[in-house]
Scaffold this motif. Structure first.
Motif, PDB file in Angstrom:
ATOM      1  N   THR A  35       0.826  -1.217   0.000  1.00  0.00           N
ATOM      2  CA  THR A  35       0.000   0.000   0.000  1.00  0.00           C
ATOM      3  C   THR A  35       0.859   1.265   0.000  1.00  0.00           C
ATOM      4  OG1 THR A  35      -0.257   0.113   2.401  1.00  0.00           O
ATOM      5  CG2 THR A  35      -1.884  -1.185   1.187  1.00  0.00           C
ATOM      6  N   GLY A  36       2.092   1.161   0.500  1.00  0.00           N
ATOM      7  CA  GLY A  36       3.000   2.318   0.453  1.00  0.00           C
ATOM      8  C   GLY A  36       3.248   2.731  -0.999  1.00  0.00           C
ATOM      9  N   TYR A  39       0.521   5.036  -2.152  1.00  0.00           N
ATOM     10  CA  TYR A  39       0.704   6.428  -1.706  1.00  0.00           C
ATOM     11  C   TYR A  39       1.833   7.097  -2.494  1.00  0.00           C
ATOM     12  CZ  TYR A  39      -2.660   5.627   1.929  1.00  0.00           C
ATOM     13  OH  TYR A  39      -3.837   5.354   2.565  1.00  0.00           O
ATOM     14  N   ARG A  40       2.854   6.309  -2.802  1.00  0.00           N
ATOM     15  CA  ARG A  40       3.959   6.852  -3.589  1.00  0.00           C
ATOM     16  C   ARG A  40       3.502   7.201  -5.010  1.00  0.00           C
ATOM     17  NH1 ARG A  40       9.291   5.849  -1.904  1.00  0.00           N
ATOM     18  NH2 ARG A  40       9.357   5.061   0.225  1.00  0.00           N
ATOM     19  N   VAL A  99       6.174  11.989   0.198  1.00  0.00           N
ATOM     20  CA  VAL A  99       5.044  11.061   0.366  1.00  0.00           C
ATOM     21  C   VAL A  99       4.320  11.190   1.710  1.00  0.00           C
ATOM     22  CG1 VAL A  99       6.514   9.093   1.043  1.00  0.00           C
ATOM     23  CG2 VAL A  99       4.288   8.656   0.052  1.00  0.00           C
ATOM     24  N   SER A 100       5.035  11.493   2.793  1.00  0.00           N
ATOM     25  CA  SER A 100       4.359  11.595   4.099  1.00  0.00           C
ATOM     26  C   SER A 100       3.321  12.712   4.080  1.00  0.00           C
ATOM     27  CB  SER A 100       5.355  11.896   5.217  1.00  0.00           C
ATOM     28  OG  SER A 100       6.134  10.782   5.461  1.00  0.00           O
ATOM     29  N   ARG A 109      -6.376   9.344   1.476  1.00  0.00           N
ATOM     30  CA  ARG A 109      -6.534   8.093   2.240  1.00  0.00           C
ATOM     31  C   ARG A 109      -7.867   7.426   1.895  1.00  0.00           C
ATOM     32  NH1 ARG A 109      -2.116   7.689   5.085  1.00  0.00           N
ATOM     33  NH2 ARG A 109      -2.798   5.597   5.626  1.00  0.00           N
ATOM     34  N   GLY A 129       1.570  -1.793   5.247  1.00  0.00           N
ATOM     35  CA  GLY A 129       1.402  -0.343   5.270  1.00  0.00           C
ATOM     36  C   GLY A 129       1.569   0.217   6.660  1.00  0.00           C
ATOM     37  N   ARG A 130       0.732   1.209   6.998  1.00  0.00           N
ATOM     38  CA  ARG A 130       0.803   1.840   8.319  1.00  0.00           C
ATOM     39  C   ARG A 130      -0.514   1.696   9.075  1.00  0.00           C
ATOM     40  NH1 ARG A 130       4.755   2.367   5.707  1.00  0.00           N
ATOM     41  NH2 ARG A 130       6.463   3.864   5.905  1.00  0.00           N
ATOM     42  N   ASP A 131      -1.609   1.564   8.299  1.00  0.00           N
ATOM     43  CA  ASP A 131      -2.951   1.594   8.902  1.00  0.00           C
ATOM     44  C   ASP A 131      -3.773   0.386   8.493  1.00  0.00           C
ATOM     45  OD1 ASP A 131      -3.087   2.155   6.211  1.00  0.00           O
ATOM     46  OD2 ASP A 131      -4.737   3.568   6.402  1.00  0.00           O
ATOM     47  N   ARG A 180      10.311  10.712   9.085  1.00  0.00           N
ATOM     48  CA  ARG A 180       9.164  10.004   8.519  1.00  0.00           C
ATOM     49  C   ARG A 180       8.377   9.278   9.620  1.00  0.00           C
ATOM     50  NH1 ARG A 180       8.445   6.638   3.821  1.00  0.00           N
ATOM     51  NH2 ARG A 180      10.530   5.795   3.865  1.00  0.00           N
ATOM     52  N   ASP A 184       4.525  10.011  10.298  1.00  0.00           N
ATOM     53  CA  ASP A 184       3.571   8.898  10.163  1.00  0.00           C
ATOM     54  C   ASP A 184       2.843   8.617  11.480  1.00  0.00           C
ATOM     55  OD1 ASP A 184       4.335   8.634   7.515  1.00  0.00           O
ATOM     56  OD2 ASP A 184       5.641   6.910   7.841  1.00  0.00           O
ATOM     57  N   ARG A 187       0.409  12.173  12.572  1.00  0.00           N
ATOM     58  CA  ARG A 187      -0.563  12.848  11.710  1.00  0.00           C
ATOM     59  C   ARG A 187      -1.979  12.614  12.253  1.00  0.00           C
ATOM     60  NH1 ARG A 187       0.619   8.445   7.068  1.00  0.00           N
ATOM     61  NH2 ARG A 187      -0.782   6.838   7.853  1.00  0.00           N
TER      62      ARG A 187
HETATM   63  O1   DC Z   1       6.165   1.862   3.109  1.00  0.00           O
HETATM   64  P1   DC Z   1       6.642   3.070   2.285  1.00  0.00           P
HETATM   65  O2   DC Z   1       7.878   3.702   2.812  1.00  0.00           O
HETATM   66  O3   DC Z   1       6.710   2.786   0.827  1.00  0.00           O
HETATM   67  O4   DC Z   1       5.457   4.130   2.494  1.00  0.00           O
HETATM   68  C1   DC Z   1       5.494   5.388   1.890  1.00  0.00           C
HETATM   69  C2   DC Z   1       4.717   6.399   2.709  1.00  0.00           C
HETATM   70  O5   DC Z   1       3.323   6.146   2.602  1.00  0.00           O
HETATM   71  C3   DC Z   1       5.053   6.459   4.194  1.00  0.00           C
HETATM   72  O6   DC Z   1       5.603   7.705   4.530  1.00  0.00           O
HETATM   73  C4   DC Z   1       3.744   6.308   4.911  1.00  0.00           C
HETATM   74  C5   DC Z   1       2.703   6.248   3.850  1.00  0.00           C
HETATM   75  N1   DC Z   1       1.797   5.113   4.015  1.00  0.00           N
HETATM   76  C6   DC Z   1       0.642   5.335   4.710  1.00  0.00           C
HETATM   77  O7   DC Z   1       0.420   6.424   5.202  1.00  0.00           O
HETATM   78  N2   DC Z   1      -0.260   4.333   4.822  1.00  0.00           N
HETATM   79  C7   DC Z   1      -0.030   3.125   4.296  1.00  0.00           C
HETATM   80  N3   DC Z   1      -0.946   2.174   4.422  1.00  0.00           N
HETATM   81  C8   DC Z   1       1.172   2.885   3.605  1.00  0.00           C
HETATM   82  C9   DC Z   1       2.084   3.907   3.496  1.00  0.00           C
END
Ligand code: DC
Length: 227
Positions: A35-36, A39-40, A99-100, A109, A129-131, A180, A184, A187
């Protein structure tokens, strides 16, 4: 027959989520969704359009123009935006630096989470991912929080890019990893959190193979329980 499950892997930048997830998915026959990378890809498009990163309204207005396509191939994951292959471009320093900011925009999102849920619907998937465990798939069968110390993560990233981006020192990378992490985790929209029902895997002292084995075992154990 193995009952494939839905796996959410979250964690900070540079913890090895994508390389580990990709390998585990290959070995267990799961679909891997980075999923990153999504966002990229949106960030790449925003930069192409010369929109200020602070202009959330303008970023939101661009979203309907973005046709995002992700495809797993033998060479790895291919990402395309409106038919243009951006697989390499989304890993460049300009996208990484921006990207952040873009990922913190609520409309972005909403746009991507919807697509991620659609892709995960059939099961047999690993999303990283993050979420993922907190927002995208709160009912995932298995949630993993993959982390490592800041020093370990910076060193790994440096080893990855030192030949391509010679000007970046280990110290500069450590700073960017910390920045970062902070963005992350702090936010307003879906910050990176370790949800209470996640299994924490700290890979600071593990090799890549050890981390892969550990996560594979967690999935296999869970598959058994859900069968
Ligand atoms: O995993 P990555 O470094 O490729 O992620 C890139 C950016 O995307 C990172 O700064 C956080 C964001 N991200 C996010 O907010 N939610 C996700 N599910 C995946 C990545």
């Amino acid at each position: 027959m193995v009952h494939k499950i839905t796996v959410a892997i979250d964690g900070p930048a540079g913890a090895g989520k994508s390389t580990v997830s990709k390998q585990v998915a290959n070995e267990l026959g799961y679909l891997y969704i980075d999923t990153g990378a999504m966002y990229r890809a949106v960030t790449w498009y925003v930069l192409q359009q010369n929109i200020a990163l602070t202009n959330k309204k303008a970023i939101a207005a661009l979203l309907p123009q973005i046709d995002l396509h992700m495809e797993a191939s033998k060479m790895g994951l291919c990402v395309a935006v409106n038919g243009i292959d951006v697989t390499q471009a989304i890993r460049k320093a300009d996208v990484t630096a921006a990207v952040s900011e873009v990922a913190a925009v609520k409309a972005v999102r909403i746009f991507l989470v919807e697509q991620q849920r659609q892709m995960a619907k059939a099961g047999g998937v690993i999303l990283d991912g993050r979420d993922i465990g907190s927002v995208v798939l709160p009912k995932a069968d298995l949630k993993i929080y993959l982390t490592a110390s800041v020093e370990t993560r910076a060193k790994r990233r440096w080893l990855e890019i030192k030949d391509k981006e010679k000007s970046l020192s280990l110290d500069a990378i450590k700073k960017s990893v910390e920045e970062r992490d902070y963005k992350d985790m702090h936010r307003d929209e879906s910050p990176l959190v370790c949800v209470p029902d996640a299994v924490v895997v700290d890979s600071s002292t593990y090799s890549f193979e050890e981390t892969v084995q550990k996560i594979k075992q967690l999935i296999i154990d869970k598959e058994g329980k859900n069968a």
